[in-house]
Design a protein around this motif. Structure first.
Motif, short mmCIF file in Angstrom:
data_model
loop_
_atom_site.label_atom_id
_atom_site.label_comp_id
_atom_site.label_asym_id
_atom_site.label_seq_id
_atom_site.Cartn_x
_atom_site.Cartn_y
_atom_site.Cartn_z
N ASP A 1 0.83 -1.22 0.00
CA ASP A 1 0.00 0.00 0.00
C ASP A 1 0.86 1.26 0.00
O ASP A 1 0.54 2.25 -0.68
N HIS B 1 -5.00 -8.58 -3.63
CA HIS B 1 -5.34 -7.49 -2.71
C HIS B 1 -5.11 -6.21 -3.50
O HIS B 1 -3.97 -5.88 -3.85
N SER C 1 -3.90 0.12 -2.62
CA SER C 1 -4.56 1.15 -1.84
C SER C 1 -4.62 2.44 -2.64
O SER C 1 -3.69 2.79 -3.35
N ARG C 2 -5.71 3.11 -2.53
CA ARG C 2 -5.86 4.41 -3.20
C ARG C 2 -5.30 5.48 -2.26
O ARG C 2 -5.89 5.83 -1.27
#
Length: 194
Positions: A143, A186, A189-190
């Motif tokens: 992330d 998965h 992540s933004r």
């Protein structure tokens, strides 16, 4: 490195379709897996900075090996590790190991990603949270760089990864006659730029 070899070899010694496929004979698997892992860790995962361990009281109790996004092993390292893997694994297992590598490469998404290959915890201390901690660490690492995290797993591990918000996207077969495994992703992540 020997502690990583020990933990992963123990964790994957039984009930793992990939290890069962690569080394169908359990006695051969116990004898040859440590040598294979030594070569892979030394020539693939450590140079890629794709290895981390979990410790309890200075004892390695878990290990995670992955391929970071964009990493390509240099040709000279492949030239060294190829014969070493052949010697460590034997010819039949080396061929099946190449099929595993091809399945991993073939299932990798186009988007930037890290690819989790081995997640192992000492089986003498089950349900200790070691695997969870290592998985959460790699999710956070992925992330932080805006990368997806993916891997393949057996049916019995799908729910484990779904608990970390992995999605099962497809099945992937090892070689033409190997096991059918689950491709898990998965999403990245933004991260807000502001």
């Amino acid at each position: 490195m020997e502690d990583m070899v020990r933990v992963i070899a123990l964790a994957f010694e039984s009930d793992d379709p990939i290890e069962d496929y690569v080394f169908p004979d359990p006695a051969v698997r116990r004898r040859r897996t440590p040598g294979m892992l030594r070569v892979l860790i030394r020539h693939r995962y450590l140079p890629a900075e794709g290895a981390i361990v979990a410790t309890v009281d200075d004892t390695v109790v878990g290990a995670l090996l992955w391929i970071p996004h964009g990493y390509r092993n240099p040709a000279w390292r492949e030239a060294i590790s190829g014969p070493l893997l052949l010697w460590a694994m034997g010819p039949g297992a080396t061929r099946r190991g190449i099929e595993v590598d091809a399945a991993i490469a073939g299932s990798a998404p186009a988007e930037p990603h890290n690819y989790m290959v081995y997640l192992g915890a000492d089986p003498t201390i089950p349900r200790s949270g070691i695997g969870r901690a290592l998985t959460q660490w790699l999710i956070a690492e992925s992330d932080a760089h805006g990368r997806a995290l993916c891997g393949i797993c057996k049916d019995g591990n799908v729910r484990y990864y779904q608990a970390f918000d992995f999605e099962r996207l497809a099945g992937t077969r090892i070689g033409s006659s190997g096991p059918e495994l689950n491709f898990m992703l998965h999403p990245a992540s933004r991260v807000d730029a502001g």
